[in-house]
Design an enzyme around this catalytic site. Sequence first.
Site, PDB file in Angstrom:
ATOM      1  N   GLY A   1      74.408 -10.800  47.464  1.00 51.11           N
ATOM      2  CA  GLY A   1      74.936  -9.910  46.445  1.00 51.11           C
ATOM      3  C   GLY A   1      74.965 -10.532  45.059  1.00 51.11           C
ATOM      4  N   SER A   2      75.961 -10.156  44.275  1.00 51.94           N
ATOM      5  CA  SER A   2      75.996 -10.512  42.855  1.00 51.94           C
ATOM      6  C   SER A   2      76.236 -11.987  42.579  1.00 51.94           C
ATOM      7  CB  SER A   2      77.065  -9.681  42.135  1.00 51.94           C
ATOM      8  OG  SER A   2      76.693  -8.320  42.113  1.00 51.94           O
ATOM      9  N   THR A   3      76.587 -12.780  43.592  1.00 50.78           N
ATOM     10  CA  THR A   3      76.668 -14.222  43.345  1.00 50.78           C
ATOM     11  C   THR A   3      75.294 -14.761  42.944  1.00 50.78           C
ATOM     12  OG1 THR A   3      76.356 -14.629  45.724  1.00 50.78           O
ATOM     13  CG2 THR A   3      78.609 -14.611  44.894  1.00 50.78           C
ATOM     14  N   PHE A   4      74.213 -14.046  43.329  1.00 48.95           N
ATOM     15  CA  PHE A   4      72.859 -14.479  42.970  1.00 48.95           C
ATOM     16  C   PHE A   4      72.601 -14.305  41.479  1.00 48.95           C
ATOM     17  CE2 PHE A   4      71.135 -16.031  46.668  1.00 48.95           C
ATOM     18  CZ  PHE A   4      69.750 -16.091  46.676  1.00 48.95           C
ATOM     19  N   LYS A   5      73.421 -13.514  40.799  1.00 50.87           N
ATOM     20  CA  LYS A   5      73.250 -13.355  39.356  1.00 50.87           C
ATOM     21  C   LYS A   5      73.498 -14.674  38.626  1.00 50.87           C
ATOM     22  CE  LYS A   5      74.447  -8.464  39.519  1.00 50.87           C
ATOM     23  NZ  LYS A   5      75.483  -7.433  39.367  1.00 50.87           N
TER      24      LYS A   5
END
Length: 584
Positions: free
Chosen positions: A306-310
């Site tokens: 999810g958004s931790t990859f941002k």
Amino acid sequence: MSFLSRIMILKSKAHFSTDGNNRPSDSFSRSTFEGARKRKSNQAKSRVVLLVTSFIAVYCVIGGRLAQFAMTPPDTTSSILPPDRLMASRPDIVDRNGALLATDIRTVSLFAEPNKIIDPDEAVEELRTVLPDLDTKGTYKKLAAKTSHFAWLRRQLTPKQQSQILALGIPGIGFRPEKRRFYPGGSTAAHILGYVNIDNRGVAGMEKYIDDQGLADLAAAGMTNDQPLQPVKLSIDLRVQGIVRDAVVNAVKNFQAKGAGAAVIDIHTGEVLGMASAPDFDPNYPNEGATEGWLNRMTNGTFEMGSTFKTFTMAMALDSGKVTLRDAFDATNPIRIGGFIIHDFHGQHRVLTVPEIFQYSSNIGTAKIADLVGIDPHKEFLTRLGLLNKMDTELPEVKAPSQPRVWKKINSITISFGHGVSTTPLQTAVAASALVNGGKLIEPTFLPRTRDQADAIAKMVVKKSTSDDIRFLLEFNGTRGSGRNARVPGYNVGSKTGTADKVVNGRYSNTLNFNSFLAAFPIDNPQYMVMTFIDEPKSGERGGGTISAFTALPIARDIIARAAPILGVQPSFGKDNSALLASY
């Protein structure tokens, strides 16, 4: 002259006569004597030859049998091990402070000599008075096999059971000493320690790692004994490990989740100070957790993060020099590509600066940043961070990440905000650590490691300026964005949330989430990285929903609040770190 005297005189004359009539008789006597002597000599030689031949034949038979035994494979029909292997010691396992995690204890196992059993039925009935769960049919079959000389009946008895069976006085029943692995902490560090089989051989976790380093080969060669071995020290801190495991188990229960996990890593050495995955199992009784507990979701489960990859997308863009913190991107309208529509969960519908894209976790803004950098550089950067390769660490249970076979534009865009690539939670934490420790990628370890040792194997993956920018973004999000509820008083926490829809039957579900959370503290001088996740929560903290901010975030906040003082992190209050208490 008497008759007797005449006979004596005649015999004397005949004996001393030299007349020619006596010569043939003398010659015959000599030839007879020679013949007898030769016959006896030949008989003696024949006997010696026969004796030597017999000895040679006997020794040939013995040598042939020895050669046959040497070439015959070992008999595998018996399950008994030699006494030296039954009593061979495993090294104790201790934490970084010397606290005992695993050790050997002496025990006994019950065996039978079926050829000495008088009445198998009676023997089984008596044994069941002490061992009520004994397999009646199986045990009777073993005891009734009169040609058998050995059969295990029950491994690793308690002293009380041994005493009770001895009191039965059953002929043909005996005990053999063994060693059993004992884990004082039970489930506390189950997935790190692993467990052993009935023969005290490592099956999973660090127990298997120890065997793979040569202990199993020594045992197979019969070169082990029952003498104590040097303890194996791990990097984990038992106090921190207990906190991590407690937080994870409580999250599964409180949020009615399928699973959860967490890890605390020293970002400068790569040492894992605590790691837990739930559901878990008790290594003292590993079979009881076989259904769900054996899976170590932190290292042997791969998920879309999810958004931790941002965080990684921002680092890629900043490190490439194509994007700076002062740049802005239009996030007014959704992106339509390949039949898909990309929109923001917390849409602001305006132009966003790079810090705002991170703060509001904008999928639109992140996708445009990734598109600006390009497909091949995107793939190369994630590979450089180790997110697309199998993680290298001591635990045997490590799963390789998955990624598209061919990266297209749609793949690069969705991967930029955490969909399309599945990695393990621990390697996600390792990659994030490299973005806040100055740019050094350090493979994780469950064994003690100094900073000098870590620096010797570290790989520079981003510029120091990029690391500084990522620390700023994490702190910015930790104070103004989705991570603000993770701030623990006295500890400056920088963080990033991630909420990913799970794939069910090839389609993304609108109701099932996989939530993750990254937190570095203290963010002004980072020392530790905390990674948490929760799989398919049904509720959230204080009724706030099932997104990361209300499920995965509380796990990290609980861990930091309890573990930071133990780790020696000094709290900071006020701008000058002065005490804010006043006495009157």
